[in-house]
Design a protein around this motif. Structure first.
Motif, PDB file in Angstrom:
ATOM      1  N   LYS A  49       0.841  -1.200   0.000  1.00 17.59           N
ATOM      2  CA  LYS A  49       0.000   0.000   0.000  1.00 17.59           C
ATOM      3  C   LYS A  49       0.875   1.249   0.000  1.00 17.59           C
ATOM      4  O   LYS A  49       1.719   1.425   0.879  1.00 17.59           O
ATOM      5  CB  LYS A  49      -0.900   0.003   1.243  1.00 17.59           C
ATOM      6  N   LEU A  50       0.665   2.089  -1.002  1.00 21.79           N
ATOM      7  CA  LEU A  50       1.401   3.352  -1.065  1.00 21.79           C
ATOM      8  C   LEU A  50       0.792   4.328  -0.067  1.00 21.79           C
ATOM      9  O   LEU A  50      -0.380   4.687  -0.166  1.00 21.79           O
ATOM     10  CB  LEU A  50       1.340   3.936  -2.481  1.00 21.79           C
ATOM     11  N   TRP A  51       1.604   4.762   0.896  1.00 21.08           N
ATOM     12  CA  TRP A  51       1.139   5.671   1.947  1.00 21.08           C
ATOM     13  C   TRP A  51       1.194   7.122   1.482  1.00 21.08           C
ATOM     14  O   TRP A  51       0.255   7.886   1.661  1.00 21.08           O
ATOM     15  CB  TRP A  51       2.022   5.478   3.184  1.00 21.08           C
ATOM     16  N   ALA A  52       2.330   7.501   0.886  1.00 19.86           N
ATOM     17  CA  ALA A  52       2.527   8.892   0.480  1.00 19.86           C
ATOM     18  C   ALA A  52       3.672   8.966  -0.521  1.00 19.86           C
ATOM     19  O   ALA A  52       4.510   8.066  -0.590  1.00 19.86           O
ATOM     20  CB  ALA A  52       2.831   9.772   1.691  1.00 19.86           C
ATOM     21  N   SER A  53       3.694  10.054  -1.307  1.00 16.72           N
ATOM     22  CA  SER A  53       4.781  10.266  -2.266  1.00 16.72           C
ATOM     23  C   SER A  53       5.056  11.759  -2.390  1.00 16.72           C
ATOM     24  O   SER A  53       4.159  12.585  -2.205  1.00 16.72           O
ATOM     25  CB  SER A  53       4.425   9.694  -3.640  1.00 16.72           C
ATOM     26  N   ALA A  54       6.302  12.085  -2.681  1.00 15.83           N
ATOM     27  CA  ALA A  54       6.691  13.489  -2.847  1.00 15.83           C
ATOM     28  C   ALA A  54       7.907  13.547  -3.766  1.00 15.83           C
ATOM     29  O   ALA A  54       8.692  12.596  -3.827  1.00 15.83           O
ATOM     30  CB  ALA A  54       7.021  14.128  -1.507  1.00 15.83           C
ATOM     31  N   PRO A  55       8.070  14.648  -4.504  1.00 10.85           N
ATOM     32  CA  PRO A  55       9.266  14.792  -5.341  1.00 10.85           C
ATOM     33  C   PRO A  55      10.527  14.743  -4.482  1.00 10.85           C
ATOM     34  O   PRO A  55      10.537  15.249  -3.354  1.00 10.85           O
ATOM     35  CB  PRO A  55       9.089  16.176  -5.978  1.00 10.85           C
ATOM     36  N   LEU A  56      11.555  14.116  -4.992  1.00 13.86           N
ATOM     37  CA  LEU A  56      12.832  14.064  -4.295  1.00 13.86           C
ATOM     38  C   LEU A  56      13.514  15.417  -4.452  1.00 13.86           C
ATOM     39  O   LEU A  56      13.832  15.844  -5.566  1.00 13.86           O
ATOM     40  CB  LEU A  56      13.711  12.958  -4.871  1.00 13.86           C
ATOM     41  N   SER A  57      13.698  16.093  -3.345  1.00 13.25           N
ATOM     42  CA  SER A  57      14.191  17.472  -3.383  1.00 13.25           C
ATOM     43  C   SER A  57      15.656  17.542  -3.005  1.00 13.25           C
ATOM     44  O   SER A  57      16.111  16.856  -2.094  1.00 13.25           O
ATOM     45  CB  SER A  57      13.381  18.347  -2.420  1.00 13.25           C
ATOM     46  N   ASN A  58      16.374  18.399  -3.716  1.00 11.09           N
ATOM     47  CA  ASN A  58      17.754  18.695  -3.366  1.00 11.09           C
ATOM     48  C   ASN A  58      17.864  20.043  -2.678  1.00 11.09           C
ATOM     49  O   ASN A  58      18.898  20.701  -2.712  1.00 11.09           O
ATOM     50  CB  ASN A  58      18.634  18.676  -4.620  1.00 11.09           C
ATOM     51  N   GLY A  59      16.754  20.472  -2.062  1.00 11.35           N
ATOM     52  CA  GLY A  59      16.764  21.727  -1.330  1.00 11.35           C
ATOM     53  C   GLY A  59      16.118  22.850  -2.124  1.00 11.35           C
ATOM     54  O   GLY A  59      15.685  22.684  -3.258  1.00 11.35           O
ATOM     55  N   GLU A  60      16.049  24.010  -1.507  1.00 14.86           N
ATOM     56  CA  GLU A  60      15.441  25.188  -2.120  1.00 14.86           C
ATOM     57  C   GLU A  60      16.503  25.991  -2.873  1.00 14.86           C
ATOM     58  O   GLU A  60      17.487  26.445  -2.274  1.00 14.86           O
ATOM     59  CB  GLU A  60      14.798  26.067  -1.046  1.00 14.86           C
ATOM     60  N   VAL A  61      16.321  26.148  -4.175  1.00 15.91           N
ATOM     61  CA  VAL A  61      17.269  26.907  -4.983  1.00 15.91           C
ATOM     62  C   VAL A  61      17.089  28.395  -4.678  1.00 15.91           C
ATOM     63  O   VAL A  61      15.995  28.942  -4.805  1.00 15.91           O
ATOM     64  CB  VAL A  61      17.061  26.639  -6.481  1.00 15.91           C
ATOM     65  N   ILE A  62      18.170  29.053  -4.256  1.00 12.02           N
ATOM     66  CA  ILE A  62      18.094  30.479  -3.911  1.00 12.02           C
ATOM     67  C   ILE A  62      18.826  31.353  -4.927  1.00 12.02           C
ATOM     68  O   ILE A  62      18.674  32.577  -4.907  1.00 12.02           O
ATOM     69  CB  ILE A  62      18.631  30.736  -2.488  1.00 12.02           C
ATOM     70  N   ALA A  63      19.599  30.774  -5.797  1.00 14.64           N
ATOM     71  CA  ALA A  63      20.253  31.519  -6.887  1.00 14.64           C
ATOM     72  C   ALA A  63      20.655  30.514  -7.961  1.00 14.64           C
ATOM     73  O   ALA A  63      21.040  29.390  -7.648  1.00 14.64           O
ATOM     74  CB  ALA A  63      21.478  32.281  -6.389  1.00 14.64           C
ATOM     75  N   SER A  64      20.558  30.924  -9.224  1.00 15.20           N
ATOM     76  CA  SER A  64      20.937  30.018 -10.306  1.00 15.20           C
ATOM     77  C   SER A  64      21.202  30.820 -11.572  1.00 15.20           C
ATOM     78  O   SER A  64      20.813  31.985 -11.675  1.00 15.20           O
ATOM     79  CB  SER A  64      19.839  28.978 -10.576  1.00 15.20           C
ATOM     80  N   GLY A  65      21.860  30.195 -12.527  1.00 13.01           N
ATOM     81  CA  GLY A  65      22.130  30.853 -13.794  1.00 13.01           C
ATOM     82  C   GLY A  65      22.886  29.948 -14.747  1.00 13.01           C
ATOM     83  O   GLY A  65      23.240  28.817 -14.397  1.00 13.01           O
ATOM     84  N   LYS A  66      23.134  30.470 -15.947  1.00 10.73           N
ATOM     85  CA  LYS A  66      23.878  29.721 -16.967  1.00 10.73           C
ATOM     86  C   LYS A  66      24.904  30.587 -17.693  1.00 10.73           C
ATOM     87  O   LYS A  66      25.782  30.072 -18.373  1.00 10.73           O
ATOM     88  CB  LYS A  66      22.912  29.124 -17.997  1.00 10.73           C
TER      89      LYS A  66
END
Length: 212
Positions: free
Chosen positions: A89-106
């Motif tokens: 029985k699947l109880w719960a599911s959530a995206p696997l998170s690597n934390g909250e991105v606070i800055a990003s760019g390319k």
């Protein structure tokens, strides 16, 4: 979310961490599972398909953490599950998170050498991490350092690249994904750019703005 602990370039500890706001119903034989399926696509019958069982759920309420093997390939997994193994029985599911991105760019500005590829700074629990993406690439040289500078990239040069700056550490490799822990007491608001600097020869490779 996932928390890595490193010494230099070597990852010494890898954990899956549930925050203090975690809550689910209690039940028999509940397991924590990493699944290759997206959180909204997994079902009771597919929960364990090509999945990795982390271990028994430590608590159905509040913060907890689970050790992961250092050689696990986290790119294979998209979600974290709570699964009742005894009754399938699947109880719960959530995206696997690597934390909250606070800055990003390319976008990188070339100085002495070309630098390209995505990057991000994320808050993972109480820790900030810098990640360089799979598409990261620059020219190899001795003693390359990753540096947070209070100066803009435009105002940074060979001579002032390290002035009032924080050296995050030596560049692990010149191509591909990599991650660095930032100092616990770092005030990111004091810094304007991320630089790659050849410390041995006082040569600024290039940089990117972290304030855009």
């Amino acid at each position: 979310h996932i928390v890595r602990t490193s010494i230099g370039t070597k990852v010494t500890q890898l954990k899956l961490v549930f925050g203090s706001n975690f809550l689910t119903d209690s039940g028999p034989d509940l397991k924590v599972v990493l699944s290759p399926l997206a959180a909204d696509q997994v079902a009771s019958k597919t929960a364990l398909r090509h999945s990795f069982i982390v271990g028994a759920l430590a608590s159905n309420k509040g913060a907890s953490s689970y050790d992961l093997p250092l050689d696990i390939d986290l790119k294979l997994y998209k979600s974290v599950l709570i699964h009742c193994e005894k009754y399938t029985k699947l109880w719960a599911s959530a995206p696997l998170s690597n934390g909250e991105v606070i800055a990003s760019g390319k976008r990188w500005e070339e100085k002495a050498k070309s630098v390209r590829g995505g990057w991000e700074i994320a808050q993972v629990g109480k820790t900030m991490v810098l990640r360089l993406g799979e598409d990261f690439k620059t020219k190899s040289a001795a003693d390359l350092k990753l540096v947070l500078s209070p100066n803009s990239v435009a105002n940074s040069n060979n001579d002032n690249a390290l002035e009032n700056a924080v050296i995050i550490g030596g560049l692990q490799k010149v191509k591909g994904a990599q991650q660095y822990l930032l100092p616990d007491d770092l005030d990111l608001k004091k810094y304007s750019s991320l630089l790659i600097h050849c410390k041995e020869y006082s040569k600024l490779w290039g940089g990117t703005s972290i304030t855009d």
